[in-house]
Scaffold this active site. Structure first.
Site, PDB file in Angstrom:
ATOM      1  N   ASP A   1      -5.295  10.657  17.740  1.00  0.00           N
ATOM      2  CA  ASP A   1      -6.262  11.098  18.731  1.00  0.00           C
ATOM      3  C   ASP A   1      -6.114  12.559  19.097  1.00  0.00           C
ATOM      4  O   ASP A   1      -6.399  12.975  20.207  1.00  0.00           O
ATOM      5  CB  ASP A   1      -6.142  10.235  19.995  1.00  0.00           C
ATOM      6  CG  ASP A   1      -7.507   9.696  20.378  1.00  0.00           C
ATOM      7  OD1 ASP A   1      -8.429   9.823  19.543  1.00  0.00           O
ATOM      8  OD2 ASP A   1      -7.644   9.165  21.483  1.00  0.00           O
TER       9      ASP A   1
ATOM     10  N   GLU B   1      15.721  21.462 -23.143  1.00  0.00           N
ATOM     11  CA  GLU B   1      16.225  20.140 -22.783  1.00  0.00           C
ATOM     12  C   GLU B   1      15.769  19.069 -23.780  1.00  0.00           C
ATOM     13  O   GLU B   1      16.545  18.206 -24.156  1.00  0.00           O
ATOM     14  CB  GLU B   1      15.713  19.805 -21.366  1.00  0.00           C
ATOM     15  CG  GLU B   1      16.235  18.534 -20.772  1.00  0.00           C
ATOM     16  CD  GLU B   1      17.687  18.635 -20.310  1.00  0.00           C
ATOM     17  OE1 GLU B   1      18.271  19.738 -20.428  1.00  0.00           O
ATOM     18  OE2 GLU B   1      18.217  17.616 -19.858  1.00  0.00           O
ATOM     19  N   ASP B   2      14.526  19.141 -24.192  1.00  0.00           N
ATOM     20  CA  ASP B   2      13.940  18.025 -24.944  1.00  0.00           C
ATOM     21  C   ASP B   2      13.686  18.273 -26.429  1.00  0.00           C
ATOM     22  O   ASP B   2      13.233  17.377 -27.128  1.00  0.00           O
ATOM     23  CB  ASP B   2      12.596  17.608 -24.310  1.00  0.00           C
ATOM     24  CG  ASP B   2      12.780  17.080 -22.890  1.00  0.00           C
ATOM     25  OD1 ASP B   2      13.925  16.741 -22.551  1.00  0.00           O
ATOM     26  OD2 ASP B   2      11.791  17.012 -22.149  1.00  0.00           O
TER      27      ASP B   2
END
Ligand code: MN
Length: 709
Positions: free
Chosen positions: A267, A84-85
Site C-alpha cells: 500500500d 575452463e571448458d
C-alpha cells in the site's frame, strides 16, 4: 516493428551493433574475431536448454555492453568459459587477444573453481571478500556477475535441486556483491531471480497478489503521476517522473523483517523524479511537499549524506490522496546513473586510449568520487577502507578442511595458518597438505587454497619458523613456546654444569645448603635458584666461579678439571649447540665452551677454534657423549674427485647406500678436480667411517677428508 526485425538478427550481430554505439571500429573487429574464436572453441557444446554453448557468452557480453564496459571486458566475456571448458590455454588467448584479455579470462576461470559450501551466514561475508580478493581486477567481478545473471535467467533448464542451491548462492553471495558495487539493476534482478528459485511457492503467491493489486492501483498511480508532473511544471522544473513498482523480493523481505502484511507493504506508491542538477532536486522536493503533506521523520537527504556505495537521492514519504503513502525519490541524471550502474558508471562514454593501467585509473576514479561524496561520514570511510582492500587485496582467504574460511595477511605461510586454527595445532604441526598435495611448511598461501595441517603429539616449534611466519600470532606463540621450553631446559643444564663444577672441587653437590644459596642469590641480585641456573646455562654466569662462591667465597681452591664430565645426548634442546666449524658427532672427543648469552657450545677437541690452554680457563666445560643417543647429527666432509661426468651421482648413491642423508652440497672446481663439500646426517663416528669406506671405492675420488679434523 523494431522488435520483429530484431528477432531475425542473430544475437551476435545485436552484440556488435550495441557495442558499436560506444566502442571504436577496431574494437568491434576484435570483438568479431573473439566471437569467431569462441564459437570455434565451443563448437559441439550445448547448454542444458539445447542452445549452442556460444549463446551464453554472447548473452554475458551483451549484459556488459549495456553497462558500456570497455572492449577487453566484452572480449573476455565472449571467451570467459573457453579456458575452463575447452582445450584453449591462457597463453593462446594472450597471443591472440593480448595479456589484458587473458588476465580477465584467467581471473573468471579461477573464480569458477572455488565452491561455496558452508551454510553458515557469517561465512558468506568472508566468501564475498575472498571472491573480490581473488578477482583483483574489478572487471573480473563484473564479468562474473553478468555470467551469474545470465545463468539465473536461464535457470529453468536446470534440475530443481540445482536451481535451489544456485539461487541461494546468488542471494547470499552475488547479489550483495552487486549491491556493494552499486550495480543496482543487476542487484535487483539477481535478487528477484534468486527469490523465485529459492522460494518458488512464496514467489508464486506474491506474483499473483501483486498482479491483482496493481490492476486496482493503476488508476490511482496515473492520477498521482499527473498531479506530480503538473506541480513540477509549475515550479518551472524540467523533470522526468516515473512510477516505481516495488520488486517482489523487497516486498517479501519487508514482510519478513518488519512483520508487515502484504497489503501494508504494497500500500505504498513509489515515484522517481529525475532533474538536471542538485539545486533542482531541492526545488522539486519543496514543490512536492506543498502538493502532499510529508510524513514527519520519513525525509532522508542522501545527497548531503550518500549511502556507502555512493548512492545519492532525496527520499521523502508523502501523504497522498485518500491517505495513501507515497514514496518519492529525487535525483539528478548523474546520480541516477550511479544509482543504476555504480562502479561501472565510470566506464560510461569513455573509450579514449590511455597509457595508464585502465583498471586502476577507473577504479580509483570511482573510489575518488565516492570519497568526495562520502567525506565526513565515518562509517563510509570505513567501508572505503574495506573496499580498497578488497580490490587491491592485502589478505588471503583460505579454506580449512571443514570448508571454513580463514583470513590471513598476504605472505602468510602454512605455519601461520596452523597457529590461526589453534596454538596447539601450530605447536605440533609437522607437515601440510595444500589442495591435497604435500608442501613445505614455509609455503606461502594463496586465496582459495584448501589447507590441511598434519600434527604429531611429540612435535615442537622450530626456531627457524620465526624467519618466515607473517602473523604476529604465530610469531608470539612460537617465541613463547621456545622461551618456556628453553627455560626449563636451561635450568636442568645449569644444574648439571654447576654440579660438575662442584664435583671438580671435590664437593658433594648435595652438601650445598639453602642458606648458602640464599646468600648467593642475595649477593648477585637474581630472584630465584632456577633463574640463576638458567643464567648459568646461558653463559651469563660461569659454573666454576659460582661453585667457588657457593662454598668458600674467600678461599682459593684448585679444581680437578677432568672430573665428572657432563653427558651430552643431543636432546638438550636449544641450550646445547653443536659448533658449525667442526660439527662433532658421537664418539668424537668433545669439549664444551660457555659462550656468553648463547650457552654451551660443543666442539671437537681437535677443532682449530679451541685454544690449547683451555684447561685453565673457566669458560670450558668437561663434556662427554652419553650412551643411548637416538638422534642423528650433521657433519661435513670434503671430497675431491676428478672432473668427470657422473661422479657426483656415484658419490650420492654411495652415501645413500650407507644409509646417510645429504643435507647440503657446495662445489668448487680447480683445474681437473672438483672439491665437494657435503653436509651429511650420521649416527656417530662408526656410521661416518662406513660412509667414507664406501666413497673410497669410487675410482675417480682422489681425496676424502672430514672438515676441521
Ligand atoms: Mn559462464
Amino acid at each position: 516493428m523494431l522488435n520483429q526485425t530484431n528477432l531475425l538478427i542473430p544475437e551476435s550481430e545485436l552484440l556488435f551493433s550495441e557495442a558499436a554505439q560506444y566502442l571504436k571500429v577496431e574494437d568491434i573487429t576484435l570483438l568479431r574475431n573473439a566471437y569467431a574464436f569462441g564459437q570455434g572453441a565451443h563448437l559441439g557444446q550445448f547448454r542444458r536448454s539445447g542452445e549452442p554453448y556460444i549463446a551464453h557468452p554472447i548473452a554475458v557480453a551483451r549484459i556488459l555492453g549495456t553497462l558500456r564496459l570497455d572492449a577487453p571486458t566484452l572480449i573476455a566475456a565472449l571467451l570467459h568459459d573457453v579456458v575452463e571448458d575447452t582445450d584453449i590455454s591462457k597463453a593462446e588467448i594472450s597471443e591472440r587477444f593480448g595479456e589484458a584479455v587473458a588476465e580477465l579470462v584467467d581471473g573468471v576461470s579461477k573464480l569458477a573453481k572455488i565452491e561455496f559450501q558452508t551454510q553458515e551466514e557469517a561465512q558468506a561475508e568472508n566468501f564475498r571478500k575472498m571472491l573480490m580478493a581473488m578477482a583483483r581486477d574489478v572487471r573480473v567481478i563484473l564479468i562474473k556477475l553478468a555470467d551469474r545473471l545470465h545463468n539465473m535467467r536461464t535457470l529453468d533448464a536446470m534440475l530443481t535441486e540445482k536451481q535451489r542451491s544456485i539461487a541461494r548462492e546468488t542471494l547470499e553471495i552475488y547479489a550483495p556483491i552487486a549491491h556493494r558495487f552499486g550495480l543496482n539493476n543487476i542487484y535487483q534482478e539477481l535478487q528477484e531471480l534468486g527469490f523465485r528459485y529459492s522460494f518458488p511457492l512464496r514467489h508464486k503467491v506474491l506474483v499473483k497478489a501483486t498482479k491483482a493489486a496493481r490492476g486496482n492501483r493503476r488508476e490511482v498511480v496515473g492520477k498521482i503521476l499527473e498531479a506530480i508532473t503538473l506541480k513540477l511544471k509549475e515550479a518551472k522544473l524540467d523533470a522526468e517522473v516515473t512510477g516505481r513498482e516495488k520488486h517482489l523480493y523487497s516486498i517479501y523481505m519487508k514482510m519478513v523483517e518488519k512483520h508487515l502484511s502484504f497489503s501494508e507493504v504494497l500500500d505504498i506508491y513509489g515515484f522517481r523524479v529525475i532533474v538536471k542538477d542538485i539545486p533542482s532536486c531541492y526545488v522539486a522536493l519543496g514543490a512536492l511537499h506543498s502538493l502532499y503533506k510529508p510524513i514527519p521523520g520519513k525525509f532522508k537527504d542522501y545527497i548531503a549524506i550518500p549511502k556507502t556505495n555512493g548512492y545519492q537521492s532525496l527520499h521523502s514519504t508523502l501523504l497522498g490522496p485518500f491517505g495513501i503513502p507515497i514514496e518519492i525519490q529525487i535525483r539528478t541524471v548523474e546520480m541516477h546513473q550511479i544509482a543504476e550502474n555504480g562502479v561501472a558508471s565510470h566506464w560510461l562514454y569513455k573509450s579514449t586510449d590511455s597509457d595508464f593501467d585502465e583498471l586502476h585509473v577507473k577504479t580509483s576514479q570511482w573510489l575518488q568520487s565516492l570519497l568526495e561524496t562520502l567525506s565526513g561520514s565515518s562509517d563510509s570511510l570505513e567501508f572505503l577502507e574495506h573496499l580498497k582492500f578488497d580490490l587491491f587485496p592485502g589478505d588471503v582467504f583460505v579454506f580449512t578442511p571443514q570448508g571454513k574460511i580463514l583470513t590471513l595477511p598476504r605472505g602468510s605461510t602454512a605455519v601461520d595458518f596452523a597457529y590461526a586454527v589453534h596454538s596447539d595445532v601450530g605447536n605440533c604441526c609437522v607437515a601440510v597438505k595444500i589442495n591435497g598435495e604435500s608442501a613445505p611448511l614455509r609455503t606461502k598461501l594463496k586465496s582459495g587454497d584448501r589447507v590441511e595441517i598434519v600434527t604429531a603429539p611429540y612435535a615442537k616449534p622450530n626456531p627457524s619458523w620465526l624467519s618466515y611466519v607473517a602473523t604476529g600470532r604465530a610469531r608470539s606463540s612460537i617465541r613463547h613456546f621456545l622461551k618456556t621450553i628453553q627455560y626449563s631446559e636451561s635450568v636442568k643444564l645449569g644444574e648439571r654444569m654447576l654440579n660438575q663444577a662442584l664435583i671438580s672441587f671435590n664437593i658433594n653437590p648435595d652438601s650445598i645448603t639453602e642458606l648458602q644459596w640464599e646468600k648467593l642469590l642475595r649477593d648477585s641480585g637474581v630472584k630465584s635458584k632456577d633463574d640463576f641456573l638458567a643464567e648459568l646455562a646461558l653463559g651469563k654466569q660461569l659454573p666454576a666461579v659460582i661453585a667457588k662462591k657457593l662454598v668458600a667465597p674467600t678461599e682459593s681452591i684448585t679444581s680437578d678439571w677432568m672430573t665428572g664430565p657432563i653427558t651430552i645426548l643431543g636432546n638438550e634442546g636449544l641450550t646445547v649447540q653443536f659448533a658449525k666449524c667442526c660439527r662433532p658427532i658421537p664418539d668424537d672427543d668433545i669439549i664444551g665452551i660457555i659462550k656468553k648469552d648463547s650457552g654451551l657450545i660443543i666442539h671437537t677437541r681437535q677443532c682449530n677454534n679451541i685454544p690449547t690452554n683451555h684447561r685453565n680457563s673457566e669458560n670450558f666445560v668437561n663434556v662427554a657423549w652419553g650412551k643411548d643417543i637416538t638422534r642423528t647429527f650433521v657433519t661435513s666432509i670434503k671430497v675431491t674427485a676428478i672432473n668427470k661426468q657422473g661422479v657426483l651421482a656415484r658419490i650420492a648413491a654411495e652415501i645413500a647406500k650407507a644409509d646417510s642423508n645429504i643435507d647440503d652440497i657446495t662445489m668448487e672446481t680447480e683445474n681437473d678436480y672438483t672439491h665437494m663439500h657435503f653436509i651429511l646426517q650420521v649416527n656417530d663416528r662408526n656410521h661416518l667411517a662406513q660412509v667414507l669406506r664406501g666413497l673410497r671405492h669410487i675410482k675417480d675420488v682422489a681425496r676424502i677428508k672430514r672438515n676441521n679434523e
